[in-house]
Design a protein around this motif. Structure first.
Motif, PDB file in Angstrom:
ATOM      1  N   ALA A   1       5.624 -11.797  10.040  1.00 63.64           N
ATOM      2  CA  ALA A   1       4.299 -12.209  10.731  1.00 63.64           C
ATOM      3  C   ALA A   1       3.817 -12.763   9.424  1.00 63.64           C
ATOM      4  CB  ALA A   1       3.044 -11.263  11.393  1.00 63.64           C
ATOM      5  N   ARG A   2       3.081 -13.577   8.874  1.00 66.90           N
ATOM      6  CA  ARG A   2       2.435 -13.590   7.489  1.00 66.90           C
ATOM      7  C   ARG A   2       1.247 -12.755   7.871  1.00 66.90           C
ATOM      8  NH1 ARG A   2      -1.303 -18.717   5.766  1.00 66.90           N
ATOM      9  NH2 ARG A   2      -2.127 -18.024   3.398  1.00 66.90           N
ATOM     10  N   VAL A   3       1.269 -11.648   6.779  1.00 71.79           N
ATOM     11  CA  VAL A   3      -0.135 -10.710   6.562  1.00 71.79           C
ATOM     12  C   VAL A   3      -0.802 -10.866   5.452  1.00 71.79           C
ATOM     13  CG1 VAL A   3      -0.512  -8.713   6.392  1.00 71.79           C
ATOM     14  CG2 VAL A   3       1.275  -9.049   7.910  1.00 71.79           C
ATOM     15  N   ILE A   4      -1.758 -11.319   5.732  1.00 70.13           N
ATOM     16  CA  ILE A   4      -3.296 -11.031   4.711  1.00 70.13           C
ATOM     17  C   ILE A   4      -3.963 -10.124   4.021  1.00 70.13           C
ATOM     18  CG2 ILE A   4      -5.318 -12.520   3.530  1.00 70.13           C
ATOM     19  CD1 ILE A   4      -3.905 -15.151   5.002  1.00 70.13           C
ATOM     20  N   PHE A   5      -3.750  -9.222   3.127  1.00 66.46           N
ATOM     21  CA  PHE A   5      -5.125  -8.375   2.872  1.00 66.46           C
ATOM     22  C   PHE A   5      -5.903  -8.453   2.076  1.00 66.46           C
ATOM     23  CE2 PHE A   5      -5.150  -4.382  -0.089  1.00 66.46           C
ATOM     24  CZ  PHE A   5      -5.936  -3.974   0.578  1.00 66.46           C
ATOM     25  N   ASN A   6      -7.186  -8.942   2.860  1.00 71.57           N
ATOM     26  CA  ASN A   6      -8.159  -9.379   1.384  1.00 71.57           C
ATOM     27  C   ASN A   6      -9.090  -7.787   0.821  1.00 71.57           C
ATOM     28  OD1 ASN A   6     -10.447 -10.740   0.366  1.00 71.57           O
ATOM     29  ND2 ASN A   6     -11.783  -9.934   1.833  1.00 71.57           N
ATOM     30  N   ASP A   7      -8.388  -7.900  -0.011  1.00 68.90           N
ATOM     31  CA  ASP A   7      -9.095  -6.755  -1.328  1.00 68.90           C
ATOM     32  C   ASP A   7      -9.750  -6.706  -1.941  1.00 68.90           C
ATOM     33  OD1 ASP A   7      -8.048  -4.065  -2.591  1.00 68.90           O
ATOM     34  OD2 ASP A   7      -7.195  -5.246  -3.716  1.00 68.90           O
ATOM     35  N   PHE A   8     -11.440  -6.716  -1.274  1.00 67.66           N
ATOM     36  CA  PHE A   8     -13.153  -7.267  -1.311  1.00 67.66           C
ATOM     37  C   PHE A   8     -13.163  -5.476  -2.366  1.00 67.66           C
ATOM     38  CE2 PHE A   8     -17.446  -7.483  -0.644  1.00 67.66           C
ATOM     39  CZ  PHE A   8     -17.227  -8.855  -1.642  1.00 67.66           C
ATOM     40  N   ASP A   9     -12.629  -4.454  -2.240  1.00 69.87           N
ATOM     41  CA  ASP A   9     -13.417  -3.008  -2.694  1.00 69.87           C
ATOM     42  C   ASP A   9     -12.235  -3.062  -3.468  1.00 69.87           C
ATOM     43  OD1 ASP A   9     -15.059  -2.500  -1.019  1.00 69.87           O
ATOM     44  OD2 ASP A   9     -13.807  -2.600   0.248  1.00 69.87           O
ATOM     45  N   GLY A  10     -11.356  -3.807  -4.230  1.00 71.39           N
ATOM     46  CA  GLY A  10     -10.451  -3.799  -5.391  1.00 71.39           C
ATOM     47  C   GLY A  10      -8.999  -2.794  -5.149  1.00 71.39           C
ATOM     48  N   TYR A  11      -9.376  -2.432  -3.917  1.00 71.53           N
ATOM     49  CA  TYR A  11      -7.847  -0.892  -3.391  1.00 71.53           C
ATOM     50  C   TYR A  11      -6.605  -0.814  -4.090  1.00 71.53           C
ATOM     51  CZ  TYR A  11      -5.950   2.413  -1.347  1.00 71.53           C
ATOM     52  OH  TYR A  11      -5.360   4.047  -0.496  1.00 71.53           O
ATOM     53  N   THR A  12      -6.478  -2.333  -5.221  1.00 72.57           N
ATOM     54  CA  THR A  12      -5.091  -2.881  -5.743  1.00 72.57           C
ATOM     55  C   THR A  12      -5.543  -2.668  -7.102  1.00 72.57           C
ATOM     56  OG1 THR A  12      -6.065  -5.229  -5.758  1.00 72.57           O
ATOM     57  CG2 THR A  12      -4.224  -3.869  -4.002  1.00 72.57           C
ATOM     58  N   GLU A  13      -6.340  -2.512  -7.548  1.00 70.95           N
ATOM     59  CA  GLU A  13      -6.254  -2.238  -8.877  1.00 70.95           C
ATOM     60  C   GLU A  13      -7.020  -0.520  -8.663  1.00 70.95           C
ATOM     61  OE1 GLU A  13     -10.035  -2.013 -12.264  1.00 70.95           O
ATOM     62  OE2 GLU A  13     -11.082  -2.904 -10.001  1.00 70.95           O
TER      63      GLU A  13
END
Length: 279
Positions: A59-71
């Motif tokens: 599947a194509r999975v999209i993570f909306n990182d609105f809270d900046g977790y990847t930072e």
């Protein structure tokens, strides 16, 4: 590698629901997700996006990182270095576990934080120093609280591979979802902040109120997986919409749910719900 919890702390990361979330995905989406898009629209820690990709790798999975977790993930080494400095100083001061810090002890830890030259992860700091359930998203807010020795005993594990093959975007969910809601093979995974509750773990703690909730519900359609709680009256809202045949009520008829009992601390217990519908 499959993670059973997010690498760094994030309140409401839904780790207790992972086996049920996987079960729902496997029972309703075949061929390892081939041809499907799964949108974690209120991404938070990314744990749901990670689990979706591990469960349905095609599947194509999209993570909306609105809270900046990847930072925060990008600076996990700095977070571990700061944790070690604070942990060692608390040991030197002989502060017992869960003990409140006296002003002199707090002042010494404040100096360590102020002088630290790397990235300062406020949410992780809060989890080390604040009483259970308390959350802050600014250093100034952290310094104004009473502190306790709640610091974890070991470093955080590496986050290598955590979001491999997951697409990362950063958009308001109300702008993101309209691009996808017309496709029948797009699964909406929705874990928004709970309306009328504290949202202090979210970067913009006032961004999701009643109007935003109603705007979201106007575009939700099957298939969806929606996480909620008895604290938000979401199920009561769905039942009202169906019973009174409000606009779009057909989209929610015969929804299913999985419920678990959970708590923030000894004084705060509630029921969490996974609500879903695929047809």
């Amino acid at each position: 590698m499959h993670y059973s919890q997010a690498p760094l702390p994030f309140t409401g990361q839904k780790r207790n629901f992972l086996k049920f979330f996987q079960q729902v995905l496997k029972e309703n989406i075949s061929n390892q997700g081939q041809g499907w898009t799964i949108i974690d629209a209120f991404g938070g820690s990314g744990l749901l996006a990670h689990t979706a990709k591990q469960t349905l790798p095609e599947a194509r999975v999209i993570f909306n990182d609105f809270d900046g977790y990847t930072e925060r993930l990008a600076h996990i080494d700095d977070t571990n270095r700061l944790r070690e400095l604070i942990f060692n100083r608390l040991n030197d001061l002989n502060v017992p576990k869960n003990q409140g810090l006296i002003p002199q002890e707090k002042a010494e830890i404040e100096v360590i934080i102020h002088d630290f030259g790397g990235y300062k992860d406020v949410i992780s700091l809060g989890s080390w120093l604040l009483f259970s359930g308390r959350q802050v998203n600014q250093l100034s807010d952290l310094f104004n609280q009473n502190w306790y020795r709640k610091i974890r005993e070991t470093p955080y594990p590496s986050a290598v591979g955590y979001l491999d093959d997951v697409e990362i975007v950063r958009r308001n969910a109300h702008e993101l979802l309209p691009d996808f809601v017309d496709s029948p093979r797009v699964l909406l995974v929705l874990d928004p902040p709970y309306v009328c509750t504290e949202q202090g773990s979210y970067r913009q703690d006032d961004y999701f109120g009643m109007v935003q909730f109603l705007r979201l519900m106007s575009v939700v359609r099957p298939p969806f997986v929606f996480f909620s709680s008895t604290r938000s009256e979401f199920l009561a809202y769905l039942d009202f919409v169906i019973e009174t045949k409000q606009a779009g009520w057909e989209r929610f008829v015969d929804y299913r749910k999985i419920s678990i009992h959970t708590s923030l601390n000894k004084q705060s217990r509630y029921e969490d719900n996974l609500v879903f519908k695929f047809e």
